[in-house]
Write a protein that holds these residues in place. Structure first.
Motif, PDB file in Angstrom:
ATOM      1  N   ARG A  52       0.843  -1.208   0.000  1.00 18.87           N
ATOM      2  CA  ARG A  52       0.000   0.000   0.000  1.00 18.87           C
ATOM      3  C   ARG A  52       0.873   1.251   0.000  1.00 18.87           C
ATOM      4  O   ARG A  52       1.857   1.350   0.728  1.00 18.87           O
ATOM      5  CB  ARG A  52      -0.925  -0.006   1.214  1.00 18.87           C
ATOM      6  CG  ARG A  52      -1.985  -1.107   1.130  1.00 18.87           C
ATOM      7  CD  ARG A  52      -3.078  -0.943   2.176  1.00 18.87           C
ATOM      8  NE  ARG A  52      -2.570  -0.738   3.523  1.00 18.87           N
ATOM      9  CZ  ARG A  52      -2.369  -1.715   4.403  1.00 18.87           C
ATOM     10  NH1 ARG A  52      -2.624  -2.963   4.087  1.00 18.87           N
ATOM     11  NH2 ARG A  52      -1.916  -1.438   5.612  1.00 18.87           N
ATOM     12  N   ARG A  53       0.502   2.206  -0.820  1.00 20.33           N
ATOM     13  CA  ARG A  53       1.296   3.433  -0.951  1.00 20.33           C
ATOM     14  C   ARG A  53       1.469   4.143   0.389  1.00 20.33           C
ATOM     15  O   ARG A  53       2.562   4.620   0.698  1.00 20.33           O
ATOM     16  CB  ARG A  53       0.641   4.367  -1.989  1.00 20.33           C
ATOM     17  CG  ARG A  53       1.510   5.542  -2.346  1.00 20.33           C
ATOM     18  CD  ARG A  53       2.715   5.067  -3.097  1.00 20.33           C
ATOM     19  NE  ARG A  53       3.728   6.105  -3.187  1.00 20.33           N
ATOM     20  CZ  ARG A  53       4.956   5.888  -3.568  1.00 20.33           C
ATOM     21  NH1 ARG A  53       5.351   4.693  -3.924  1.00 20.33           N
ATOM     22  NH2 ARG A  53       5.829   6.863  -3.614  1.00 20.33           N
ATOM     23  N   GLU A  54       0.426   4.186   1.184  1.00 22.08           N
ATOM     24  CA  GLU A  54       0.520   4.877   2.478  1.00 22.08           C
ATOM     25  C   GLU A  54       1.528   4.177   3.403  1.00 22.08           C
ATOM     26  O   GLU A  54       2.249   4.838   4.151  1.00 22.08           O
ATOM     27  CB  GLU A  54      -0.849   4.970   3.143  1.00 22.08           C
ATOM     28  CG  GLU A  54      -1.437   3.619   3.514  1.00 22.08           C
ATOM     29  CD  GLU A  54      -2.901   3.668   3.882  1.00 22.08           C
ATOM     30  OE1 GLU A  54      -3.261   3.059   4.896  1.00 22.08           O
ATOM     31  OE2 GLU A  54      -3.669   4.314   3.150  1.00 22.08           O
ATOM     32  N   THR A  55       1.614   2.866   3.334  1.00 25.23           N
ATOM     33  CA  THR A  55       2.578   2.119   4.142  1.00 25.23           C
ATOM     34  C   THR A  55       3.995   2.402   3.657  1.00 25.23           C
ATOM     35  O   THR A  55       4.905   2.616   4.470  1.00 25.23           O
ATOM     36  CB  THR A  55       2.282   0.605   4.065  1.00 25.23           C
ATOM     37  OG1 THR A  55       0.928   0.385   4.473  1.00 25.23           O
ATOM     38  CG2 THR A  55       3.209  -0.182   4.959  1.00 25.23           C
ATOM     39  N   GLU A  57       5.025   5.077   2.131  1.00 21.84           N
ATOM     40  CA  GLU A  57       5.364   6.460   2.503  1.00 21.84           C
ATOM     41  C   GLU A  57       5.736   6.564   3.978  1.00 21.84           C
ATOM     42  O   GLU A  57       6.685   7.263   4.326  1.00 21.84           O
ATOM     43  CB  GLU A  57       4.201   7.387   2.156  1.00 21.84           C
ATOM     44  CG  GLU A  57       4.043   7.578   0.655  1.00 21.84           C
ATOM     45  CD  GLU A  57       2.787   8.336   0.258  1.00 21.84           C
ATOM     46  OE1 GLU A  57       1.977   8.698   1.146  1.00 21.84           O
ATOM     47  OE2 GLU A  57       2.606   8.551  -0.957  1.00 21.84           O
ATOM     48  N   ARG A  58       5.005   5.876   4.837  1.00 21.10           N
ATOM     49  CA  ARG A  58       5.329   5.910   6.271  1.00 21.10           C
ATOM     50  C   ARG A  58       6.690   5.264   6.525  1.00 21.10           C
ATOM     51  O   ARG A  58       7.484   5.776   7.324  1.00 21.10           O
ATOM     52  CB  ARG A  58       4.238   5.221   7.085  1.00 21.10           C
ATOM     53  CG  ARG A  58       2.994   6.073   7.222  1.00 21.10           C
ATOM     54  CD  ARG A  58       2.058   5.687   8.354  1.00 21.10           C
ATOM     55  NE  ARG A  58       2.148   4.349   8.885  1.00 21.10           N
ATOM     56  CZ  ARG A  58       1.354   3.333   8.559  1.00 21.10           C
ATOM     57  NH1 ARG A  58       0.396   3.488   7.680  1.00 21.10           N
ATOM     58  NH2 ARG A  58       1.504   2.167   9.124  1.00 21.10           N
ATOM     59  N   GLU A  61       9.656   7.489   5.542  1.00 18.25           N
ATOM     60  CA  GLU A  61       9.969   8.552   6.501  1.00 18.25           C
ATOM     61  C   GLU A  61      10.949   8.089   7.578  1.00 18.25           C
ATOM     62  O   GLU A  61      11.525   8.918   8.278  1.00 18.25           O
ATOM     63  CB  GLU A  61       8.687   9.050   7.167  1.00 18.25           C
ATOM     64  CG  GLU A  61       7.761   9.786   6.216  1.00 18.25           C
ATOM     65  CD  GLU A  61       6.419  10.149   6.856  1.00 18.25           C
ATOM     66  OE1 GLU A  61       6.213   9.827   8.054  1.00 18.25           O
ATOM     67  OE2 GLU A  61       5.598  10.740   6.156  1.00 18.25           O
ATOM     68  N   LEU A  70      10.615   5.260  -1.939  1.00 15.18           N
ATOM     69  CA  LEU A  70       9.446   5.802  -2.649  1.00 15.18           C
ATOM     70  C   LEU A  70       9.425   5.442  -4.127  1.00 15.18           C
ATOM     71  O   LEU A  70       8.358   5.284  -4.710  1.00 15.18           O
ATOM     72  CB  LEU A  70       9.390   7.320  -2.479  1.00 15.18           C
ATOM     73  CG  LEU A  70       9.112   7.808  -1.057  1.00 15.18           C
ATOM     74  CD1 LEU A  70       9.275   9.321  -0.977  1.00 15.18           C
ATOM     75  CD2 LEU A  70       7.731   7.374  -0.597  1.00 15.18           C
ATOM     76  N   ALA A 122       5.316   1.187  10.951  1.00 18.29           N
ATOM     77  CA  ALA A 122       4.941   1.163   9.526  1.00 18.29           C
ATOM     78  C   ALA A 122       4.790  -0.257   9.002  1.00 18.29           C
ATOM     79  O   ALA A 122       3.876  -0.537   8.224  1.00 18.29           O
ATOM     80  CB  ALA A 122       5.968   1.930   8.690  1.00 18.29           C
TER      81      ALA A 122
END
Length: 170
Positions: A52-55, A57-58, A61, A70, A122
């Motif tokens: 998942r993109r949100e995972t 991205e987290r 970070e 990314l 994450a």
């Protein structure tokens, strides 16, 4: 690919082409990690594939160079638990995965973690687990042909300390 050529020619890849990794190649990469040796055959790892993109991205970070993560087509968190040489065992698994990937023309980069707690969150690691590294994979943005040089030429071109400074015979 010859194993020594793979070892000598493999370099970290941090910029990836916008191209997916075929499922059968992804499976081979993960299997290469799974069959890695480990101390007392404890296999103290889990490989968490971040989809998942949100995972992603987290997780990005929490590493030194977020762009490595990314821009990757495949991101794998190597999660370890237990006592003993679990980090060493995770390194063995990561190296196997990176070499298997390179055999199929896929570059990779192990990513150092700057915020262990954020990375654990994450990848949904448990309280008794830690993320040894995140490995990013993808076809290199600038394709590379390992066969364009001999293993000896790759070794000669490597930016490494001289053999006599590293190897000692007693």
């Amino acid at each position: 690919m010859d194993a020594f050529l793979a070892v000598a020619s493999r370099r970290e890849v941090r910029r990836y082409a916008d191209r997916p990794i075929p499922p059968e190649v992804e499976r081979r990469i993960l299997e290469a990690g799974r069959v890695s040796g480990s101390s007392r055959n404890k296999q103290p790892w889990r490989f968490v594939v971040l989809e998942r993109r949100e995972t992603i991205e987290r997780a990005a970070e929490a590493v030194w160079a977020a762009d490595n993560v990314l821009g990757a087509a495949l991101v794998v968190g190597l999660v370890v638990a237990g006592k003993g040489p679990v980090s060493f065992d995770a390194g063995r698994a990561a190296q196997n995965m990176m070499l298997a990937a390179w055999n199929d023309g896929i570059g990779s980069c192990p990513n150092g973690i700057t915020n262990p707690d954020a990375c654990r969150t994450a990848v949904r690691a448990g309280d008794e687990e830690q993320v040894a590294t995140l490995v990013s994979f993808g076809f290199p943005a600038h394709p590379r042909d390992p066969r364009r040089r001999s293993p000896e030429e790759w070794v000669e071109r490597a930016d490494r300390r001289p053999f006599d400074e590293v190897v000692e015979f007693l």
